[in-house]
Design an enzyme around this catalytic site. Sequence first.
Site, PDB file in Angstrom:
ATOM      1  N   ASP A  76       0.814  -1.210   0.000  1.00 63.45           N
ATOM      2  CA  ASP A  76       0.000   0.000   0.000  1.00 63.45           C
ATOM      3  C   ASP A  76       0.850   1.263   0.000  1.00 63.45           C
ATOM      4  O   ASP A  76       0.441   2.287  -0.544  1.00 63.45           O
ATOM      5  CB  ASP A  76      -0.941  -0.004   1.206  1.00 63.45           C
ATOM      6  CG  ASP A  76      -2.088  -0.983   1.047  1.00 63.45           C
ATOM      7  OD1 ASP A  76      -2.320  -1.434  -0.089  1.00 63.45           O
ATOM      8  OD2 ASP A  76      -2.752  -1.297   2.049  1.00 63.45           O
ATOM      9  N   ASN A 150      -4.500   8.732   2.274  1.00 59.06           N
ATOM     10  CA  ASN A 150      -4.922   8.233   3.576  1.00 59.06           C
ATOM     11  C   ASN A 150      -5.212   9.341   4.568  1.00 59.06           C
ATOM     12  O   ASN A 150      -6.333   9.471   5.054  1.00 59.06           O
ATOM     13  CB  ASN A 150      -3.847   7.317   4.177  1.00 59.06           C
ATOM     14  CG  ASN A 150      -3.990   5.866   3.771  1.00 59.06           C
ATOM     15  OD1 ASN A 150      -4.995   5.475   3.182  1.00 59.06           O
ATOM     16  ND2 ASN A 150      -2.994   5.070   4.085  1.00 59.06           N
ATOM     17  N   ARG A 178      -5.024  19.320  23.714  1.00 57.39           N
ATOM     18  CA  ARG A 178      -3.694  18.895  24.131  1.00 57.39           C
ATOM     19  C   ARG A 178      -3.613  17.396  23.898  1.00 57.39           C
ATOM     20  O   ARG A 178      -4.446  16.626  24.383  1.00 57.39           O
ATOM     21  CB  ARG A 178      -3.437  19.224  25.604  1.00 57.39           C
ATOM     22  CG  ARG A 178      -3.408  20.708  25.906  1.00 57.39           C
ATOM     23  CD  ARG A 178      -3.022  20.964  27.357  1.00 57.39           C
ATOM     24  NE  ARG A 178      -1.615  20.644  27.587  1.00 57.39           N
ATOM     25  CZ  ARG A 178      -1.162  19.931  28.618  1.00 57.39           C
ATOM     26  NH1 ARG A 178      -2.016  19.413  29.501  1.00 57.39           N
ATOM     27  NH2 ARG A 178       0.121  19.704  28.769  1.00 57.39           N
TER      28      ARG A 178
END
EC number: 2.7.1.23
Length: 299
Positions: A76, A150, A178
């Site tokens: 991939d 992706n 955060r």
Amino acid sequence: MPATPAMYNTIALVVRPNTAGIEDSVRDVLGFLREGGYSVVFETDTAAHLNMPEIPAMSAQGIGEKCDCAIVMGGDGTMLGIARQLAPFEVPLIGINQGRLGFMTDIPLEGMLPVLSRILAGTHKAERRTLLEGRVLRDGKAIHVGLAVNDVVVARGAGAGMVELRVDVDDHFMYNQRSDGLIVSTPTGSTAYALSAGGPLLHPTLGGIVLVPIAPHALSNRPIVLPDSSEIVIEINRGRDITVNFDMQTFASLMPQDRIHIRRSPHAITFLHPEGWSYYNTLREKLHWNEYPSTDGKI
């Protein structure tokens, strides 16, 4: 072997480099394509790694302008690299798996030639996938532009503390976060890093963009799926050794007050799958759904 269809006259081969024994498979594909009357070219990096000077080489742009489809032999990662480059040219992609998972390179080496024959003869399932595009702005000027099949990932360095991010969607403030970073994923990428970070699976035909925090400080900060018409702006409030990467393959180093603008790309990629291909079969096979360890026939 059927006569060459007019739609696929010139075919590019893109091969993952430094793969043991791949030359034999490449020669098998080359012989098959030449026998079928197709013109074949290598992508430039492929030509550099294979000692087959009789096959002409082309850059990704040349392939986009001259070729009717591209066969990718690798994993991939190989597919991601060439897909981003060919997306502006609408060149369909066929994937032969030389890697491990193979979500996008879905044709196994065993029996690949009969499958290729049927696909090139027009017996296939075409599937379009969306991409993301991102621009990194520093003091209002673009310092990096990238495409992602992706995901776009903003993340801290290995030895750094948490990063503090501000996220806005369509000019509306969403949150200050955060965390170790933030994944912005396409439906295609929902089976990749986003999934390992706790994100949802999105069917590839859904018009969505998923935001997945990486190890957020606030446990209530959960993944969210946005319409793919959204424009997402991530601003770096605080942190050290922060990067943004596109499909884990292109990077830019970030500083506080840098802003990353992310939206759906106007380009898309088309995968050509074997007849009978099913996304659900792929999930079941690759994610090992409904599979149990062997018990010698006992349940």
